[in-house]
Design a protein around this motif. Sequence first.
Motif, PDB file in Angstrom:
ATOM      1  N   GLN A   1       0.285   7.648  -0.629  1.00 49.34           N
ATOM      2  CA  GLN A   1      -0.445   8.163  -1.597  1.00 49.34           C
ATOM      3  C   GLN A   1      -0.875   7.653  -2.773  1.00 49.34           C
ATOM      4  N   MET A   2      -2.127   7.247  -2.912  1.00 46.11           N
ATOM      5  CA  MET A   2      -2.565   6.470  -3.913  1.00 46.11           C
ATOM      6  C   MET A   2      -2.663   7.528  -5.268  1.00 46.11           C
TER       7      MET A   2
ATOM      8  N   GLY B   1      -5.861   3.866  -9.892  1.00 49.14           N
ATOM      9  CA  GLY B   1      -7.128   3.370  -9.351  1.00 49.14           C
ATOM     10  C   GLY B   1      -6.871   2.199  -8.611  1.00 49.14           C
ATOM     11  N   TRP B   2      -6.079   1.153  -9.181  1.00 49.40           N
ATOM     12  CA  TRP B   2      -6.077  -0.257  -8.861  1.00 49.40           C
ATOM     13  C   TRP B   2      -5.549  -0.197  -7.591  1.00 49.40           C
ATOM     14  N   GLN B   3      -4.618   0.896  -7.086  1.00 48.58           N
ATOM     15  CA  GLN B   3      -4.085   1.117  -5.724  1.00 48.58           C
ATOM     16  C   GLN B   3      -5.334   1.006  -4.527  1.00 48.58           C
ATOM     17  N   THR B   4      -6.354   1.512  -4.865  1.00 43.30           N
ATOM     18  CA  THR B   4      -7.420   1.673  -3.963  1.00 43.30           C
ATOM     19  C   THR B   4      -8.137   0.118  -3.799  1.00 43.30           C
ATOM     20  N   GLU B   5      -7.873  -0.645  -4.798  1.00 48.29           N
ATOM     21  CA  GLU B   5      -8.461  -2.207  -4.707  1.00 48.29           C
ATOM     22  C   GLU B   5      -7.417  -2.798  -3.448  1.00 48.29           C
TER      23      GLU B   5
ATOM     24  N   ASN C   1      -5.922  -1.570  -0.903  1.00 49.71           N
ATOM     25  CA  ASN C   1      -6.535  -1.493   0.211  1.00 49.71           C
ATOM     26  C   ASN C   1      -7.796  -2.099   0.946  1.00 49.71           C
ATOM     27  N   ALA C   2      -8.657  -2.346  -0.010  1.00 45.98           N
ATOM     28  CA  ALA C   2     -10.032  -2.921   0.274  1.00 45.98           C
ATOM     29  C   ALA C   2      -9.505  -4.371   0.453  1.00 45.98           C
TER      30      ALA C   2
ATOM     31  N   LEU D   1       0.947  -1.139   0.005  1.00 40.70           N
ATOM     32  CA  LEU D   1      -0.033   0.015   0.023  1.00 40.70           C
ATOM     33  C   LEU D   1       0.687   1.395  -0.074  1.00 40.70           C
TER      34      LEU D   1
END
Length: 200
Positions: free
Chosen positions: A44-45, A48-52, A54-55, A41
């Motif tokens: 700072q993202m 877009g795929w970096q948000t996934e 986190n999930a 992680l």
Amino acid sequence: MTSFLGPLDQAGRVPPRQQTRVAAFLVSAHGALARRLALALPGQMKAGWQTELNAQFYREAETVSLLMRATSWKPDPELLLLVPSWEMAWLPKPKTDIADTAMALTIDTAALGHAVHAAIRPAALLPDKASPEDPFVIALRRIEFESGRQMQAQIMFLKGQDLLPFRDAVNAAVEQRHLEVRDLWDTMLNGIGVERGTRP
């Protein structure tokens, strides 16, 4: 050897020894994914795929937490040898032909995650008479359901535009991880009298 966990007790529960071995394997695999996702992680993202990522980190942590509480644990001395071998298998194995080390590690993490979620179907081990009220049974079904959702996100990343220049390396990483995970999963099941290959 049988195709399913059991024999079940009168209440339709999986034997504690089998619960312990299956849960220990899944905790090892999903715990390793959680650790690797946490390290991947960014502060700072920027994509877009970096948000996934986190999930998925939180979903893996939830899986571990669920198993720890839903399993009827029983002392299993063999785990002293098995767990270290599993943990070694989850270590990063980035492809050396990708110059961007961070990207190579992320690809390997996604490939491992795809393999764990696609090759391991824990609910398929449950016989029809397994108690639908048993926490371990509910946990395995929940994990398999969540795996389907996470696998779709991993496919989107692995087949995304950002990885087009690394297509061959990505395919090789996914294939290698699938073979490894399936072999470990099948070997673990054989150790508790279950043969996955006998199921259609």
